[in-house]
Enzyme design. Structure first.
Site, mmCIF file in Angstrom:
data_model
loop_
_atom_site.group_PDB
_atom_site.id
_atom_site.type_symbol
_atom_site.label_atom_id
_atom_site.label_comp_id
_atom_site.label_asym_id
_atom_site.label_seq_id
_atom_site.Cartn_x
_atom_site.Cartn_y
_atom_site.Cartn_z
ATOM 1 N N GLU A 42 49.480 8.057 3.683
ATOM 2 C CA GLU A 42 49.639 8.539 4.980
ATOM 3 C C GLU A 42 50.276 6.978 5.779
ATOM 4 O OE1 GLU A 42 48.170 10.420 7.202
ATOM 5 O OE2 GLU A 42 47.100 11.808 5.518
ATOM 6 N N CYS A 66 50.256 4.082 13.880
ATOM 7 C CA CYS A 66 51.034 4.893 13.319
ATOM 8 C C CYS A 66 51.850 5.437 13.862
ATOM 9 C CB CYS A 66 51.026 4.844 12.118
ATOM 10 S SG CYS A 66 49.177 6.303 12.136
HETATM 11 P P1 NAD Z 1 49.270 -3.407 4.599
HETATM 12 O O1 NAD Z 1 50.360 -4.463 5.205
HETATM 13 O O2 NAD Z 1 47.964 -3.604 5.104
HETATM 14 O O3 NAD Z 1 49.255 -2.594 3.890
HETATM 15 C C1 NAD Z 1 48.017 -1.572 3.257
HETATM 16 C C2 NAD Z 1 47.682 -2.174 2.231
HETATM 17 O O4 NAD Z 1 49.054 -1.750 1.227
HETATM 18 C C3 NAD Z 1 46.686 -2.982 1.756
HETATM 19 O O5 NAD Z 1 45.634 -2.454 1.608
HETATM 20 C C4 NAD Z 1 47.566 -3.917 1.544
HETATM 21 O O6 NAD Z 1 46.421 -4.836 0.268
HETATM 22 C C5 NAD Z 1 48.154 -2.967 -0.020
HETATM 23 N N1 NAD Z 1 49.708 -3.613 -0.435
HETATM 24 C C6 NAD Z 1 50.241 -4.045 0.049
HETATM 25 N N2 NAD Z 1 51.475 -4.538 -0.390
HETATM 26 C C7 NAD Z 1 51.225 -4.096 -2.292
HETATM 27 C C8 NAD Z 1 51.775 -4.045 -2.871
HETATM 28 N N3 NAD Z 1 53.110 -5.172 -3.165
HETATM 29 N N4 NAD Z 1 51.138 -2.874 -4.425
HETATM 30 C C9 NAD Z 1 50.242 -2.967 -3.544
HETATM 31 N N5 NAD Z 1 49.305 -3.074 -2.582
HETATM 32 C C10 NAD Z 1 49.689 -2.650 -1.451
HETATM 33 O O7 NAD Z 1 49.516 -2.747 6.041
HETATM 34 P P2 NAD Z 1 50.751 -1.952 6.066
HETATM 35 O O8 NAD Z 1 51.536 -1.257 5.125
HETATM 36 O O9 NAD Z 1 51.592 -3.137 7.316
HETATM 37 O O10 NAD Z 1 50.845 -0.783 7.614
HETATM 38 C C11 NAD Z 1 51.677 -0.701 9.055
HETATM 39 C C12 NAD Z 1 52.302 0.674 8.095
HETATM 40 O O11 NAD Z 1 51.542 1.340 8.470
HETATM 41 C C13 NAD Z 1 52.804 1.176 8.924
HETATM 42 O O12 NAD Z 1 53.807 1.984 8.305
HETATM 43 C C14 NAD Z 1 52.250 2.141 9.788
HETATM 44 O O13 NAD Z 1 53.048 3.734 10.736
HETATM 45 C C15 NAD Z 1 51.495 3.053 8.589
HETATM 46 N N6 NAD Z 1 50.208 3.338 8.476
HETATM 47 C C16 NAD Z 1 50.584 4.488 9.050
HETATM 48 C C17 NAD Z 1 49.510 5.501 9.105
HETATM 49 C C18 NAD Z 1 49.005 6.561 8.877
HETATM 50 O O14 NAD Z 1 48.014 7.573 9.177
HETATM 51 N N7 NAD Z 1 50.108 7.940 8.114
HETATM 52 C C19 NAD Z 1 48.375 4.695 9.964
HETATM 53 C C20 NAD Z 1 48.287 3.413 9.475
HETATM 54 C C21 NAD Z 1 49.614 2.752 9.855
#
Ligand code: NAD
Length: 448
Positions: free
Chosen positions: A223, A257
């Site tokens: 997602e 998102c």
């Molecule tokens: P985040 O930084 O919290 O990361 C998400 C998860 O990935 C966390 O649990 C984190 O621990 C893990 N993570 C981070 N780096 C990692 C790595 N190198 N290896 C393994 N796991 C790792 O959140 P984010 O990515 O900044 O979230 C924002 C993004 O998410 C935006 O692009 C947003 O559009 C997208 N998003 C999508 C949805 C959806 O439902 N489609 C919802 C919310 C956010």
């Protein structure tokens, strides 16, 4: 001083231990039982209703979320998802008959499919809706009869801690385990064999998750996000359009998102739309959003700095004010934004709304199709022909006609992306399908 073996603190459980423990539970078969599935959903519901205020306090600490918004977009949202699932689960689980082809008809065979739980699944959540985006997938995983490892985001530490404290009080830790942590902990988890990985977050990490899953041939749901465009037609009531756009864009300070990322409109509509947006922002948050109780803050300094650097990407119609100490960025509307301006190069994920003028509908469709497939497409138009063309000629995870964001609150609609915005879908019965295997059964009598 010598310590006896019993005095020694127990070694912390490794990710392999946790998965093995949950797998042993799954093999008992108890999580498949419909009554148990229902009971687990009711327990999760109790967590949310009895400790909603604790979660709301954590959300305020992490994201400056108001109590009203915390309930509306996270706690009550997840409760509704549970209620919808509880109402329909037995029906969704009924075997689905399949047509038996003519060549098998003489055997008296019947065919059907059943939904089989997958086993032990991993749910990795982001920080922006840290309750909803962790627990709504968990609802589907439990409804489908699985055991779950839930990994909250370290960037929402208060919420992560609250969930880690509360979940084991309501759900058997041998069925649902919470693993807190950042990259090292998630990397270690990803080395394990899961039966499904459900990841919400950005595409860069999505690729890491998918590569790790490939080693075990584990299916993934990703997602992800991206730049969700809005098309505004000239034939609309711009006051209504602006009010709905501003409410959707600036919720959670734009850190959603499916937030409208940018607006496409014709040059004849752009001036009136920018005026209407400025008025709508003032109507929502007053002359100074920093003093408004419903307006959120940016999650951390890194995201604040990234967003502050985008503020100069166009002519400021409203907003622009920002303060690093409080991680406040005013709801900002930028006009006359060039298609290649910095704010147009990446998902904004913050309270900045650029308006790009295009040559009517054809220009808008070409603009959208020149870029990655978005998670959501929004359109404001009174013309059925325009709606039909947008639906037929563009690809996106979902579409919101006349109202941003709300499509994801319809539990009966699948929620998910396409292309760069993700793969797979969930909510309601789509969650059940995601966290199950649809098993084919052909039943042929031994005597015809
Ligand atoms: P985040 O930084 O919290 O990361 C998400 C998860 O990935 C966390 O649990 C984190 O621990 C893990 N993570 C981070 N780096 C990692 C790595 N190198 N290896 C393994 N796991 C790792 O959140 P984010 O990515 O900044 O979230 C924002 C993004 O998410 C935006 O692009 C947003 O559009 C997208 N998003 C999508 C949805 C959806 O439902 N489609 C919802 C919310 C956010």
């Amino acid at each position: 001083m010598q310590t006896s073996p019993t005095d020694r603190p127990a070694a912390p459980e490794t990710p392999a231990d946790i998965v093995a423990r949950l797998r042993a539970t799954f093999r008992t078969g108890r999580t498949r039982d419909l009554h148990r599935r229902t009971d687990r959903l009711l327990r999760l519901r109790s967590l949310l209703t009895e400790h909603g205020d604790d979660l709301a306090d954590a959300l305020r600490a992490d994201l400056g979320k108001s109590r009203k918004e915390a309930y509306r977009t996270e706690i009550d949202f997840t409760v509704r998802e549970i209620d919808h699932t509880l109402e329909h689960l037995a029906g969704w689980l009924r075997p689905e008959p399949a047509l038996v082809p003519a060549h098998l008809a003489p055997t008296g065979a019947t065919a059907h499919t059943v939904l089989d739980p997958l086993g032990v699944v991993l749910v990795i959540a982001p920080w922006n809706y840290p309750v909803q985006l962790l627990l709504a997938p968990v609802v589907g995983a439990l409804a489908a009869g699985n055991c779950v490892v839930a990994k909250p985001s370290e960037l929402a530490p208060a919420t992560s801690a609250a969930v880690a404290r509360l979940l084991p009080r309501f759900l058997d830790p041998d069925e649902v385990a919470v693993v807190e942590g950042a990259v090292p902990e998630t990397t270690a988890l990803l080395e394990q064999r899961f039966d499904h990985i459900f990841y919400t977050g950005n595409g860069t990490v999505g690729r890491i998750v998918m590569a790790a899953a490939a080693r075990h041939l584990t299916p993934v749901t990703l997602e992800l996000g991206g730049k969700s465009p809005v098309y505004v037609d000239g034939d609309t009531d711009l006051g209504t359009v602006a009010a709905r756009l501003a409410a959707g864009k600036f919720l959670n300070a734009g850190q959603t998102c499916v937030a409208p990322d940018y607006v496409l409109t014709g040059p004849e509509t752009a001036p009136a739309l920018t005026d209407a947006l400025a008025a709508a922002v003032e109507e929502l948050y007053g002359p100074d959003a920093s003093a408004h109780p419903e307006y959120g803050r940016i999650v951390n300094e890194r995201h604040f700095d990234r967003l502050a650097a985008l503020l100069g990407s166009g002519r400021t119609v409203t907003g622009g004010a920002h303060d690093r100490d409080t991680k406040y960025i005013a709801p900002t509307v930028l006009a006359d934004v060039a298609p290649d301006a910095p704010v147009m190069r990446e998902e904004i994920f913050g309270p900045i709304l650029p308006i790009v003028t295009v040559d009517g509908l054809d220009g808008a469709i070409a603009f959208i199709n020149d870029r990655d497939k978005p998670l959501a497409l929004y359109a404001f138009t009174g013309s059925p022909a325009v709606r039909d063309r947008l639906l037929a000629e563009t690809s996106s995870g979902g579409v919101g006609l006349g109202l941003p964001l709300a499509h994801l609150t319809v539990s009966d609609l699948p929620f998910g992306g396409v292309g760069e915005s993700g793969m797979g879908r969930y909510h309601g019965r789509y969650s059940l399908e995601t966290f199950s295997h649809r098993k084919a059964v052909l039943d042929t009598p031994l005597s015809a």
